[in-house]
Design a protein around this motif. Structure first.
Motif, PDB file in Angstrom:
ATOM      1  N   TRP A 385       0.833  -1.198   0.000  1.00  0.00           N
ATOM      2  CA  TRP A 385       0.000   0.000   0.000  1.00  0.00           C
ATOM      3  C   TRP A 385       0.872   1.254   0.000  1.00  0.00           C
ATOM      4  O   TRP A 385       0.583   2.204  -0.728  1.00  0.00           O
ATOM      5  N   ILE A 386       1.946   1.249   0.788  1.00  0.00           N
ATOM      6  CA  ILE A 386       2.858   2.396   0.834  1.00  0.00           C
ATOM      7  C   ILE A 386       3.419   2.667  -0.551  1.00  0.00           C
ATOM      8  O   ILE A 386       3.456   3.819  -1.019  1.00  0.00           O
ATOM      9  N   ARG A 404      -1.382  23.385 -13.761  1.00  0.00           N
ATOM     10  CA  ARG A 404      -2.162  24.518 -14.267  1.00  0.00           C
ATOM     11  C   ARG A 404      -2.845  25.262 -13.129  1.00  0.00           C
ATOM     12  O   ARG A 404      -3.013  26.486 -13.178  1.00  0.00           O
ATOM     13  N   ALA A 405      -3.256  24.536 -12.105  1.00  0.00           N
ATOM     14  CA  ALA A 405      -3.923  25.157 -10.958  1.00  0.00           C
ATOM     15  C   ALA A 405      -2.927  25.758  -9.971  1.00  0.00           C
ATOM     16  O   ALA A 405      -3.327  26.310  -8.945  1.00  0.00           O
ATOM     17  N   ASP A 406      -1.638  25.641 -10.285  1.00  0.00           N
ATOM     18  CA  ASP A 406      -0.585  26.191  -9.427  1.00  0.00           C
ATOM     19  C   ASP A 406      -0.650  25.602  -8.011  1.00  0.00           C
ATOM     20  O   ASP A 406      -0.448  26.296  -7.026  1.00  0.00           O
ATOM     21  N   VAL A 407      -0.952  24.301  -7.941  1.00  0.00           N
ATOM     22  CA  VAL A 407      -1.007  23.582  -6.667  1.00  0.00           C
ATOM     23  C   VAL A 407       0.357  22.950  -6.403  1.00  0.00           C
ATOM     24  O   VAL A 407       0.905  22.263  -7.261  1.00  0.00           O
ATOM     25  N   ILE A 408       0.893  23.197  -5.219  1.00  0.00           N
ATOM     26  CA  ILE A 408       2.184  22.608  -4.837  1.00  0.00           C
ATOM     27  C   ILE A 408       1.925  21.535  -3.785  1.00  0.00           C
ATOM     28  O   ILE A 408       1.326  21.804  -2.746  1.00  0.00           O
ATOM     29  N   ILE A 409       2.357  20.299  -4.090  1.00  0.00           N
ATOM     30  CA  ILE A 409       2.135  19.158  -3.191  1.00  0.00           C
ATOM     31  C   ILE A 409       3.476  18.595  -2.738  1.00  0.00           C
ATOM     32  O   ILE A 409       4.368  18.352  -3.551  1.00  0.00           O
ATOM     33  N   GLU A 410       3.602  18.404  -1.424  1.00  0.00           N
ATOM     34  CA  GLU A 410       4.774  17.744  -0.854  1.00  0.00           C
ATOM     35  C   GLU A 410       4.307  16.544  -0.050  1.00  0.00           C
ATOM     36  O   GLU A 410       3.144  16.480   0.357  1.00  0.00           O
ATOM     37  N   HIS A 411       5.201  15.579   0.164  1.00  0.00           N
ATOM     38  CA  HIS A 411       4.791  14.401   0.939  1.00  0.00           C
ATOM     39  C   HIS A 411       5.947  13.869   1.783  1.00  0.00           C
ATOM     40  O   HIS A 411       7.121  14.002   1.425  1.00  0.00           O
ATOM     41  N   TYR A 412       5.564  13.272   2.928  1.00  0.00           N
ATOM     42  CA  TYR A 412       6.531  12.734   3.886  1.00  0.00           C
ATOM     43  C   TYR A 412       6.051  11.353   4.329  1.00  0.00           C
ATOM     44  O   TYR A 412       4.976  11.223   4.926  1.00  0.00           O
ATOM     45  N   HIS A 413       6.867  10.352   4.024  1.00  0.00           N
ATOM     46  CA  HIS A 413       6.570   8.986   4.466  1.00  0.00           C
ATOM     47  C   HIS A 413       7.291   8.765   5.805  1.00  0.00           C
ATOM     48  O   HIS A 413       8.519   8.665   5.865  1.00  0.00           O
ATOM     49  N   ILE A 414       6.521   8.719   6.888  1.00  0.00           N
ATOM     50  CA  ILE A 414       7.113   8.552   8.214  1.00  0.00           C
ATOM     51  C   ILE A 414       7.734   7.159   8.332  1.00  0.00           C
ATOM     52  O   ILE A 414       7.072   6.148   8.098  1.00  0.00           O
ATOM     53  N   GLY A 415       8.996   7.131   8.683  1.00  0.00           N
ATOM     54  CA  GLY A 415       9.698   5.869   8.862  1.00  0.00           C
ATOM     55  C   GLY A 415      10.434   5.381   7.640  1.00  0.00           C
ATOM     56  O   GLY A 415      11.102   4.341   7.697  1.00  0.00           O
TER      57      GLY A 415
END
Length: 571
Positions: A385-386, A404-415
Motif C-alpha cells: 500500500w505504501i 495549471r492550478a498552481d497547486v504545490i504538493i509535498e509528501h513525507y513517508h514517516i519511517g
C-alpha cells in the motif's frame, strides 16, 4: 514706476527691483502692494477723465495735478481688468495654500507655484508699463503684456481647477472620516464608503444575478472583500465556497448565526475595466458594488483598512464596528472553520493543531510547512500500500491539471529513512491522552488524538493531509489511495472548486462509503504487552462508523451497528 525710462529693458529692471524690495513678502502680497501703488495713480487718472463734473474731489485732484484732464486709453483699462482677474486667482491660490493641505492630497497647489511666480512677475511688469503710458513717458504696446499675462493665467486656472477638485475631495473625505468614526449601523458605514451624496446606489446580487438595495445588509455581519480586478480568481472561488458553507450550515456557532453573515465585494477599478469586471461579476455568488468612477470613500478604504494592491477582507459587525481588519489569510488557511472570522478564531485554530506540529518537531520528522502548500504525511505497515500510494501521489503531483492550478504538493513517508521514528511519533501522540481536560480547546484536542489513534489501526495505512498548518483530512488507506488513483475522474473539480483539498475531500468521502460498506466488521488484534494492560477502549477505524469497539479476548471488533450488544465476539 513713474520714474521708469522708456524701453522694455527698463520695465524688466524696475520689475526685478520691486520684487527684490518685496522679497520678504508672500507672492500674493508682492502683487497686492504693487497694485496698491498703481491704484493711486490710476485712480487719479480715472477721476480726471471727466472735466465737466462739479465733484469737489475731482476739482481738487485737477488742482493738485495741475492739469485740466487726462485720457485713460482703452488698452490700459483692458489690461487693468485682466490684472485684477489674475490677482484674484493668485489670492485663491494663497488662501488654499495657507490652510495647509497635504501636498500629497492636493498636489496641484504645489504644481501651480511656478505659475504663481510668473504671474506675479507679469502683473508687476504690466503695471510698470501701464504707469508709463498713463503718465505719457512711454507708449508701450500694452496688448503684448496682456497676451503674456493671459497665457500664464490660463495655466494657473487649470491648476486651480484641479486644486479645487482635490480640495473638495479632501474636505469630503474629512467629512466622511468624521462620520465613519461613529457610524449608526452597518448600512450607514457602507454608504460612507461607497455611496455619493444624493445617489441611490444599487448592489449587484451574485446569487440571482440581479440588483438589490444596500439595505440588504441591515443588521448583518459583513465580510468586505476589497480588491482590484487583477488575479482575484482564487479569492472569488474561496469566497464562493464560504458563501455556500454559510448557507449549508446556518445553525448558531460560538454565539453567531451563519445566516447573519454576508459578503460584499468592493472592486477598485476604473471605467476602462468594465468588461473585465462584468466577466468576474458573473462568477460570484455574493454581493458586489457596481461603480465605474472613483469611489467616494476610496481614501478611507486605503486608510482604515490599509488597502494597497493586495486584497483584504475586513469583517464588520451590524453596528459598523470592525471586528477583524483583515480576515483574508485566516480564510485562506482555515476556510469556514474560521467562522465567525475574528482574530481569536484563528488563534484558537492554531492552538488546536499546534501540539501536533510540536510533535513532528520533537520526533524530528523534518517536515517543512510553507504557506498554503499541501502536505501528505503518511505511513502504515502494508508495504505494498505504501508503494502504491507513493506512486499515485507522484503521478498526481506531476499532472498537468495540478500544474495549471498552481497547486504545490509535498509528501513525507514517516519511517522511510528511520523506522525507529514511527513508534516515537505514536508514543508522542498517545501521551496527549494523559493530559488533563482544562477547557473546551483541550476537549477538541482529545477528540483529534482519538481520531489519530483510530487512524493508526488501519491495517493498510493512513494519511494526514494538510494545507499549511491546517490539517484538512485524516484519511484511511484504501479510500485515500483510490482517491489518488482516480484523479483523472475528478481532476476538473480542482479548477472548479475552491481548492485542491476541497475537491480531494469530496471525492474521498464517496470512496469511503464505497470501500467500507463492503466490510461488515472491523477486527483489530491487540498486542497485550503494552505495560501489561489491554487498552480499555479503541474506536472503530472505519471512518463511516467510529463507534467504540467491543473487547473480545485479544481482539477488538466492530460491525458498525448502533447496538453494541449485537456485536459478535471472538473468544
Amino acid at each position: 514706476m513713474i520714474m521708469t525710462p522708456h524701453g522694455e529693458r527698463y520695465v524688466h529692471q524696475t520689475t526685478m527691483w520691486i520684487l527684490q524690495r518685496l522679497k520678504t513678502y508672500s507672492w500674493d502680497a508682492k502683487a497686492l502692494i504693487t497694485l496698491a501703488a498703481f491704484a493711486l495713480e490710476y485712480g487719479n487718472v480715472l477721476y480726471l477723465t471727466d472735466t465737466s463734473t462739479t465733484d469737489h474731489l475731482v476739482n481738487s485732484l485737477k488742482q493738485l495735478n495741475q492739469i485740466q484732464n487726462r485720457k485713460v486709453t482703452v488698452p490700459a483699462t483692458d489690461l487693468v481688468a485682466l490684472i485684477m482677474e489674475v490677482f484674484h486667482h493668485i489670492h485663491d491660490w494663497a488662501t488654499w495654500s495657507g490652510i495647509g493641505y497635504d501636498t500629497l492630497e492636493v498636489p496641484s497647489l504645489s504644481d501651480a507655484l511656478q505659475d504663481i511666480h510668473v504671474a506675479v512677475y507679469w502683473i508687476i511688469a504690466s503695471i510698470v508699463a501701464a504707469t508709463g503710458n498713463i503718465n505719457g513717458v512711454s507708449d508701450y504696446t500694452l496688448s503684448a503684456f496682456k497676451e503674456k499675462l493671459s497665457s500664464v493665467d490660463s495655466k494657473l486656472k487649470e491648476h486651480l481647477k484641479l486644486s479645487k477638485g482635490q480640495i473638495d475631495s479632501v474636505e469630503q473625505n474629512l467629512k466622511r472620516k468624521k462620520a465613519i468614526s461613529k457610524p449608526k449601523e452597518i448600512v450607514d458605514f457602507l454608504k460612507i464608503l461607497i455611496q455619493r451624496d444624493g445617489d441611490n446606489l444599487l448592489i449587484y446580487d451574485g446569487s440571482n444575478k440581479s440588483k438589490t438595495n444596500i439595505e440588504v445588509f441591515k443588521e448583518k455581519y459583513v465580510l468586505l472583500f476589497i480588491s482590484s480586478l487583477n488575479k482575484v480568481e482564487d479569492e472569488i472561488l474561496l469566497l464562493n465556497y464560504i458563501y455556500d458553507r454559510l448557507k449549508d450550515n446556518p445553525q448558531e456557532m460560538k454565539g453567531y448565526k451563519k445566516e447573519d453573515f454576508k459578503i460584499l465585494w468592493i472592486p477598485i477599478f476604473d471605467g476602462d475595466q468594465k468588461i473585465k469586471f462584468d466577466s468576474l461579476k458573473n462568477k460570484i455568488k455574493f454581493y458586489a458594488v457596481e461603480s465605474f468612477s472613483e469611489l467616494p470613500g476610496i481614501g478611507l478604504i486605503r486608510e482604515i483598512f490599509n488597502y494597497g494592491d493586495k486584497p483584504v477582507v475586513p469583517v464588520l459587525s451590524p453596528l459598523g464596528d470592525i471586528i477583524n481588519d483583515d480576515a483574508m489569510n485566516l480564510i485562506f488557511q482555515w476556510g469556514i472553520d474560521a467562522f465567525p472570522f475574528r482574530k481569536i478564531d484563528g488563534y484558537e485554530l492554531d492552538q488546536k493543531w499546534k501540539w501536533f506540529w510540536d510533535v513532528t518537531k520533537r520526533v524530528n520528522l523534518g517536515i517543512q510547512v510553507k504557506g498554503d502548500r499541501y502536505i501528505f504525511i503518511y505511513g502504515g505497515s502494508d508495504k505494498k500500500w505504501i508503494q502504491d500510494f507513493t506512486l499515485a501521489l507522484e503521478k498526481t503531483k506531476r499532472h498537468e491539471t495540478i500544474l495549471r492550478a498552481d497547486v504545490i504538493i509535498e509528501h513525507y513517508h514517516i519511517g522511510k529513512d528511520d523506522p525507529k521514528i514511527v513508534p516515537r511519533f505514536w508514543i508522542e501522540i498517545e501521551s496527549k491522552t494523559l493530559k488533563k481536560h482544562q477547557d473546551a480547546l483541550d476537549c477538541k484536542i482529545q477528540d483529534i488524538v482519538k481520531s489519530l489513534l483510530c487512524l493508526k489501526q488501519d491495517p493498510q495505512g493512513w494519511v494526514i493531509l494538510t494545507k499549511g498548518y491546517n490539517v484538512k483530512l485524516l484519511g484511511h488507506g484504501e479510500p485515500i489511495y483510490q482517491t489518488l488513483a482516480d484523479f483523472d475522474i475528478w481532476k476538473d473539480k480542482v479548477l472548479q472548486k475552491e481548492g485542491f483539498d476541497i475537491a480531494f475531500k469530496e471525492y474521498y468521502e464517496t470512496k469511503v462509503k464505497d470501500t467500507y460498506l463492503k466490510q461488515p466488521c472491523e477486527i483489530i488484534n491487540v498486542d497485550n504487552n503494552i505495560n501489561g494492560n489491554v487498552i480499555a477502549t479503541i474506536s472503530c477505524p472505519n471512518p463511516t462508523c467510529g463507534r467504540v469497539m467491543e473487547v473480545s479476548s485479544v481482539n477488538y471488533k466492530c460491525c458498525h451497528r448502533d447496538d453494541a450488544t449485537q456485536n459478535d465476539k471472538n473468544i
